[in-house]
Write a protein that holds these residues in place. Structure first.
Motif, short mmCIF file in Angstrom:
data_model
loop_
_atom_site.label_atom_id
_atom_site.label_comp_id
_atom_site.label_asym_id
_atom_site.label_seq_id
_atom_site.Cartn_x
_atom_site.Cartn_y
_atom_site.Cartn_z
N LEU A 201 0.81 -1.22 0.00
CA LEU A 201 0.00 0.00 0.00
C LEU A 201 0.84 1.27 0.00
N GLN A 204 0.72 3.29 -3.20
CA GLN A 204 -0.57 3.82 -3.67
C GLN A 204 -0.44 5.16 -4.42
N TRP A 207 0.52 4.04 -7.80
CA TRP A 207 -0.39 3.04 -8.41
C TRP A 207 -1.74 3.26 -7.74
N ASN A 208 -2.50 4.22 -8.25
CA ASN A 208 -3.69 4.66 -7.53
C ASN A 208 -4.84 3.66 -7.56
N LEU A 210 -4.61 0.83 -6.23
CA LEU A 210 -4.48 0.06 -5.01
C LEU A 210 -5.45 0.56 -3.94
N ARG A 211 -5.95 -0.38 -3.16
CA ARG A 211 -6.76 -0.05 -2.00
C ARG A 211 -6.40 -1.01 -0.87
N GLY A 212 -6.78 -0.66 0.34
CA GLY A 212 -6.52 -1.54 1.47
C GLY A 212 -7.74 -2.33 1.86
N ASP A 260 -9.67 1.17 4.93
CA ASP A 260 -8.26 1.46 5.13
C ASP A 260 -7.99 1.87 6.57
N PRO A 298 -2.77 -5.10 0.52
CA PRO A 298 -2.75 -4.30 -0.72
C PRO A 298 -3.49 -5.02 -1.83
N LEU A 300 -5.74 -4.74 -5.67
CA LEU A 300 -6.10 -4.02 -6.89
C LEU A 300 -7.60 -4.19 -7.16
N ASN A 318 2.64 -5.93 -7.07
CA ASN A 318 1.66 -5.53 -6.05
C ASN A 318 0.35 -6.29 -6.23
#
Length: 356
Positions: A201, A204, A207-208, A210-212, A260, A298, A300, A318
């Motif tokens: 993460l 992020q 690499w936007n 990505l989320r938690g 998150d 992390p 996608l 990732n």
């Protein structure tokens, strides 16, 4: 001081595996990580480290299952390269359910059968009655009338592995900068050097997508419980897993929350985890809670991992989500193929996304 041949950002599971592999090839490797050797900021530290491709097929895609099957043969090879021993077990997964959850169990059994039909090389789930369950896990003592046994699945000790990899990096001469977070633009990597972004993460901003995804895990000491293998309890809302580790330790988890939030574990999820474990074995009632861990996985948009080549000799790895230990060997070997030949037959074979 000579400049490195490869720079690795992030020393979680992927970063440590990659740094060791590159150093064994004779490359000068430099690593930057926001945390320390204990991997306190890494999702890999708060994990059960189960290697369960068939079990996980209930919640993921076939390509992840293929990566997990690949890992079952690859992990023993990787562990053999480490100087420190790491607990590894391959005695299958046991799936249990209470009578009121029989319909959900049948749905799961159907999904596992479809996976086995699509991947014939994967051992099929075996149905067990009360006698078969007790023969396999004597500690259950006829508490369940039915179950499923998933042969050949495994697990390892995540914290032993992270410590062994940290030691191995030192032995291989990897230069590690602990408590030193860096972005790709903040490191002095020459154009001829490789730069690998394995920050989870932490990547992020670059690499936007990505989320938690929040996970909560209990580590308990229960010397009165003698489960021999990872056990999963079917439940319509919080399917539970219990992974026995050496020394009477157990990792218990289930929760998966789109958030998150890294605040401490909630009372509700803790009660659900530990109450469900107690229904599997009453010995958990006398267990001692060692830790209630929280971490963000992390992830996608499609919940699948990916390798992304952002520029020549610049690679981001990732999106390992909840499957980090199960798929890390496939991502490692695919990344090394890309280093060697600019394409990866393994990624194509396993259906691992490669973004250019």
């Amino acid at each position: 001081m000579l400049k490195p041949d490869a720079v690795v950002l992030g020393a979680g599971l992927m970063g440590r595996l990659l740094a060791c592999a590159l150093a064994r090839r004779g490359l000068r490797v430099e690593v930057f990580d926001a945390g320390g050797p204990e991997a306190e900021h890494a999702a890999a530290r708060v994990a059960a480290a189960m290697l369960a491709p068939l079990a996980e097929s209930a919640v993921t895609e076939l390509n992840v299952v293929r990566m997990g099957q690949y890992a079952l043969s690859r992990w023993p090879q990787l562990l053999a390269t480490l100087e420190r021993p790491v607990f590894f077990q391959q005695q299958g997964t046991l799936v249990l359910w209470h009578r009121q959850d029989a319909a959900e169990a049948e749905r799961l059994a159907g999904q596992l059968a479809r996976t086995s039909a699509a991947l014939p090389s994967l051992p099929q789930a075996q149905r067990l009655n009360a006698i078969g369950l007790t023969d396999l896990e004597p500690a259950l003592e006829h508490r369940f009338s039915q179950g499923l046994y998933l042969p050949d699945e495994g697990q390892l000790d995540n914290r032993e592995l992270l410590a062994a990899l940290a030691h191995q990096m030192q032995e291989l001469g990897v230069v590690v900068h602990w408590h030193t977070p860096r972005t790709p633009t903040e490191v002095d990597a020459s154009p001829g050097a490789w730069l690998f972004d394995c920050r989870g993460l932490g990547a992020q901003p670059q690499w936007n997508a990505l989320r938690g995804v929040r996970g909560e895990v209990a580590r308990v000491h229960a010397p009165g419980v003698s489960l021999l293998r990872p056990t999963r309890l079917v439940h319509p809302r919080y399917p539970l897993y219990i992974a026995p580790k050496p020394g009477g330790l157990f990792v218990i988890g289930a929760t998966e929350i789109e958030s998150d939030d890294l605040s401490p574990a909630s009372v509700r999820s803790t009660l659900e985890l530990l109450s469900a474990a107690y229904t599997v074995h009453p010995g958990f009632g006398e267990a001692r809670i060692i830790e209630l861990g929280v971490q963000l996985r992390p992830t996608l948009a499609d919940n699948l991992p990916a390798l992304r080549l952002t520029a020549p000799r610049r690679m981001a790895i990732n999106g390992l989500y909840r499957h980090g230990f199960m798929i890390a060997p496939a991502l490692l070997d695919a990344a090394l193929e890309l280093v060697d030949q600019d394409h990866s037959p393994l990624a194509e074979q396993l259906g691992l996304a490669l973004i250019r």
